[in-house]
Design a protein around this motif. Structure first.
Motif, PDB file in Angstrom:
ATOM      1  N   PRO A  76       0.924  -1.442  -0.039  1.00 37.85           N
ATOM      2  CA  PRO A  76      -0.021  -0.140  -0.061  1.00 37.85           C
ATOM      3  C   PRO A  76       0.911   1.197  -0.045  1.00 37.85           C
ATOM      4  N   ALA A  77       2.122   1.394   0.692  1.00 42.81           N
ATOM      5  CA  ALA A  77       2.815   2.542   0.819  1.00 42.81           C
ATOM      6  C   ALA A  77       3.319   2.772  -0.765  1.00 42.81           C
ATOM      7  N   MET A  78       3.677   1.813  -1.465  1.00 48.19           N
ATOM      8  CA  MET A  78       4.143   1.778  -2.958  1.00 48.19           C
ATOM      9  C   MET A  78       2.906   2.374  -3.690  1.00 48.19           C
ATOM     10  N   TRP A  79       1.667   1.987  -3.353  1.00 45.47           N
ATOM     11  CA  TRP A  79       0.487   2.517  -4.263  1.00 45.47           C
ATOM     12  C   TRP A  79       0.386   3.941  -3.947  1.00 45.47           C
TER      13      TRP A  79
ATOM     14  N   ARG B 233       3.945  19.033 -13.791  1.00 45.31           N
ATOM     15  CA  ARG B 233       4.879  18.393 -14.802  1.00 45.31           C
ATOM     16  C   ARG B 233       6.195  18.741 -14.385  1.00 45.31           C
ATOM     17  N   LYS B 234       6.535  18.539 -13.190  1.00 45.59           N
ATOM     18  CA  LYS B 234       7.761  18.539 -12.567  1.00 45.59           C
ATOM     19  C   LYS B 234       8.280  17.059 -11.902  1.00 45.59           C
ATOM     20  N   SER B 235       8.959  16.442 -12.848  1.00 45.81           N
ATOM     21  CA  SER B 235       9.206  14.933 -12.269  1.00 45.81           C
ATOM     22  C   SER B 235       9.942  14.817 -11.239  1.00 45.81           C
ATOM     23  N   MET B 236      11.063  15.623 -11.001  1.00 43.32           N
ATOM     24  CA  MET B 236      11.736  15.634  -9.743  1.00 43.32           C
ATOM     25  C   MET B 236      10.931  15.791  -8.535  1.00 43.32           C
ATOM     26  N   THR B 237       9.894  16.825  -8.261  1.00 38.40           N
ATOM     27  CA  THR B 237       9.239  17.166  -7.217  1.00 38.40           C
ATOM     28  C   THR B 237       8.054  16.025  -7.126  1.00 38.40           C
ATOM     29  N   ALA B 238       7.601  15.668  -8.106  1.00 38.43           N
ATOM     30  CA  ALA B 238       6.553  14.431  -8.073  1.00 38.43           C
ATOM     31  C   ALA B 238       7.265  13.351  -7.380  1.00 38.43           C
ATOM     32  N   ILE B 239       8.470  12.781  -8.070  1.00 43.76           N
ATOM     33  CA  ILE B 239       9.133  11.770  -7.577  1.00 43.76           C
ATOM     34  C   ILE B 239       9.233  11.805  -6.062  1.00 43.76           C
ATOM     35  N   SER B 240      10.040  12.981  -5.583  1.00 45.39           N
ATOM     36  CA  SER B 240      10.405  13.004  -4.392  1.00 45.39           C
ATOM     37  C   SER B 240       9.289  13.064  -3.295  1.00 45.39           C
ATOM     38  N   ILE B 241       8.217  13.782  -3.767  1.00 45.00           N
ATOM     39  CA  ILE B 241       6.946  13.697  -2.746  1.00 45.00           C
ATOM     40  C   ILE B 241       6.250  12.041  -2.535  1.00 45.00           C
ATOM     41  N   GLY B 242       6.471  11.555  -3.635  1.00 46.69           N
ATOM     42  CA  GLY B 242       5.904  10.201  -3.784  1.00 46.69           C
ATOM     43  C   GLY B 242       6.865   9.224  -2.798  1.00 46.69           C
ATOM     44  N   MET B 243       8.099   9.363  -2.815  1.00 42.62           N
ATOM     45  CA  MET B 243       8.890   8.766  -2.018  1.00 42.62           C
ATOM     46  C   MET B 243       8.792   9.018  -0.438  1.00 42.62           C
ATOM     47  N   ILE B 244       8.448  10.437  -0.222  1.00 39.53           N
ATOM     48  CA  ILE B 244       8.262  10.833   1.197  1.00 39.53           C
ATOM     49  C   ILE B 244       7.125  10.387   1.475  1.00 39.53           C
ATOM     50  N   VAL B 245       6.025  10.221   0.947  1.00 37.59           N
ATOM     51  CA  VAL B 245       4.649   9.664   1.318  1.00 37.59           C
ATOM     52  C   VAL B 245       4.854   8.091   1.543  1.00 37.59           C
ATOM     53  N   ALA B 246       5.530   7.405   0.711  1.00 37.05           N
ATOM     54  CA  ALA B 246       5.837   6.085   0.913  1.00 37.05           C
ATOM     55  C   ALA B 246       6.625   5.700   2.104  1.00 37.05           C
ATOM     56  N   VAL B 247       7.683   6.716   2.421  1.00 32.96           N
ATOM     57  CA  VAL B 247       8.520   6.415   3.360  1.00 32.96           C
ATOM     58  C   VAL B 247       7.782   6.796   4.791  1.00 32.96           C
ATOM     59  N   ALA B 248       6.829   7.734   4.661  1.00 32.04           N
ATOM     60  CA  ALA B 248       6.142   8.271   6.123  1.00 32.04           C
ATOM     61  C   ALA B 248       5.080   7.015   6.231  1.00 32.04           C
ATOM     62  N   ILE B 249       4.663   6.390   5.385  1.00 30.67           N
ATOM     63  CA  ILE B 249       3.590   5.393   5.477  1.00 30.67           C
ATOM     64  C   ILE B 249       4.349   4.152   6.198  1.00 30.67           C
ATOM     65  N   ARG B 250       5.464   3.783   5.502  1.00 30.74           N
ATOM     66  CA  ARG B 250       6.339   2.557   6.120  1.00 30.74           C
ATOM     67  C   ARG B 250       6.562   2.878   7.543  1.00 30.74           C
TER      68      ARG B 250
END
Lengths: 105, 217
Positions: A68-71, A85-102
């Motif tokens: 679920p953290a990946m999703w 449309r900013k890939s680096m920002t989008a990826i970073s926030i996605g990582m933070i969300v997943a790390v926080a959930i885990r």
């Protein structure tokens, strides 16, 4: 010194050099081929969609195999990418969300 | 040129992610030197955890992810057809998505030499290799892939490139086909066939839908 800077696995080196060769072949291939044949619109379309399909396949596999953290992380990254449309920002926030959930769940 | 700096965070991320899946720093740097292909390098990380290393699947994946270069090179060809191949082929080794786009634009505006493609390579290649080395150095103490979200980083690179690749309704059916093919391959086939199946499903769907459009037109 970085530890492992001079450590190489034979299979890994073969895989890496193989990647280098096929990647160069695709880069030079378009120029080289055009000297002999013309790329039909159909073949061009097939190659373009094949490349897109490979990217889609990697994302789908990550979702199928993921937790679920990946999703949640991917959903956040995709949503932000669509919005700004900013890939680096989008990826970073996605990582933070997943790390926080885990971390918290 | 700001775009060459944009390779730096991705290079750092690649170095860290590569060590996360078990590559040695030397291997990660060698890959950035030899392949110089961001998305293909991230793509093979998904395969790198398997033991023994699926060498054939890795090389095939690199080819499929980079197959777009063939189309890109073909698109540039009309502008450089007067140049000798012995000059064109070495320079083509440095072709990246961004470098290609800049070169195509310049050539449409009347430039007829490969200096600009060479220039983009000279800018981006050291940034990419250096970023990989620094990323590998930072994470050489050992990294837990899941705890640091590196798996989400790898998948996120592709999820955002898919969004960036979207060009309109023509892409919808190929991507649905790729999704269906991937899920089917994951369910019924062992190993990493899903990458090849997903790509081919999308390619075929692109051919079928384009034929329908021609009929309709």
């Amino acid at each position: 010194m970085i530890e492992g800077l001079t450590t190489f696995d034979t299979a890994a080196v073969i895989a890496i050099l193989g990647m280098g060769i096929v990647t160069y072949a695709t880069r030079a291939g378009g120029f080289w081929l055009m000297g002999y044949v013309t790329l039909s619109p159909k073949l061009e379309r097939f190659l373009r969609q094949t490349a897109g399909g490979v990217l889609v396949a990697i994302v789908v596999a990550a979702v199928v195999k993921g937790d679920p953290a990946m999703w949640a992380g991917l959903a956040a990254a995709i949503g932000i990418m669509i919005a700004i449309r900013k890939s680096m920002t989008a990826i970073s926030i996605g990582m933070i969300v997943a790390v926080a959930i885990r971390y918290f769940v | 040129m700001p775009y060459s700096i944009s390779a730096l965070p991705f290079g750092l991320a690649f170095g860290a992610a590569a060590l996360g899946v078990g590559m040695t720093p030397g291997e990660a740097i060698l890959m950035s030197v030899a392949a110089f292909a961001g998305s293909a390098q991230f793509a093979v990380l998904a395969l790198w955890t398997a033991m023994p290393l699926p060498v054939a699947a890795i090389i095939l994946t690199a080819f499929l992810v980079n197959a777009r270069h063939i189309v890109m090179g073909a698109a540039l060809y009309p502008y450089i057809s007067n140049l000798p191949l012995r000059q064109v082929l070495p320079v083509s080794a440095g072709m990246t998505d961004a470098g290609w786009a800049i070169t195509l634009q310049a050539m449409m505006n009347g430039r007829r030499d490969l200096g600009i493609l060479l220039g983009t390579m000279i800018m981006q290649w050291p940034v990419w290799v250096g970023g990989t080395a620094v990323g590998a150095l930072i994470s050489s103490g050992g990294l837990d892939v899941k705890r640091w979200g590196l798996d989400v980083l790898i998948a996120g690179v592709f999820a955002t490139s898919v969004v960036g690749l979207y060009r309109g309704r023509d892409d919808i059916w190929p991507w649905i086909a790729a999704t269906a093919g991937t899920v089917g391959a994951l369910l019924w086939l062992p190993g990493n066939w899903y990458i090849l199946i997903g790509g081919i499903c999308a390619g075929l769907a692109g051919l079928i839908t384009s034929r329908d459009e021609e009929k309709a037109a």
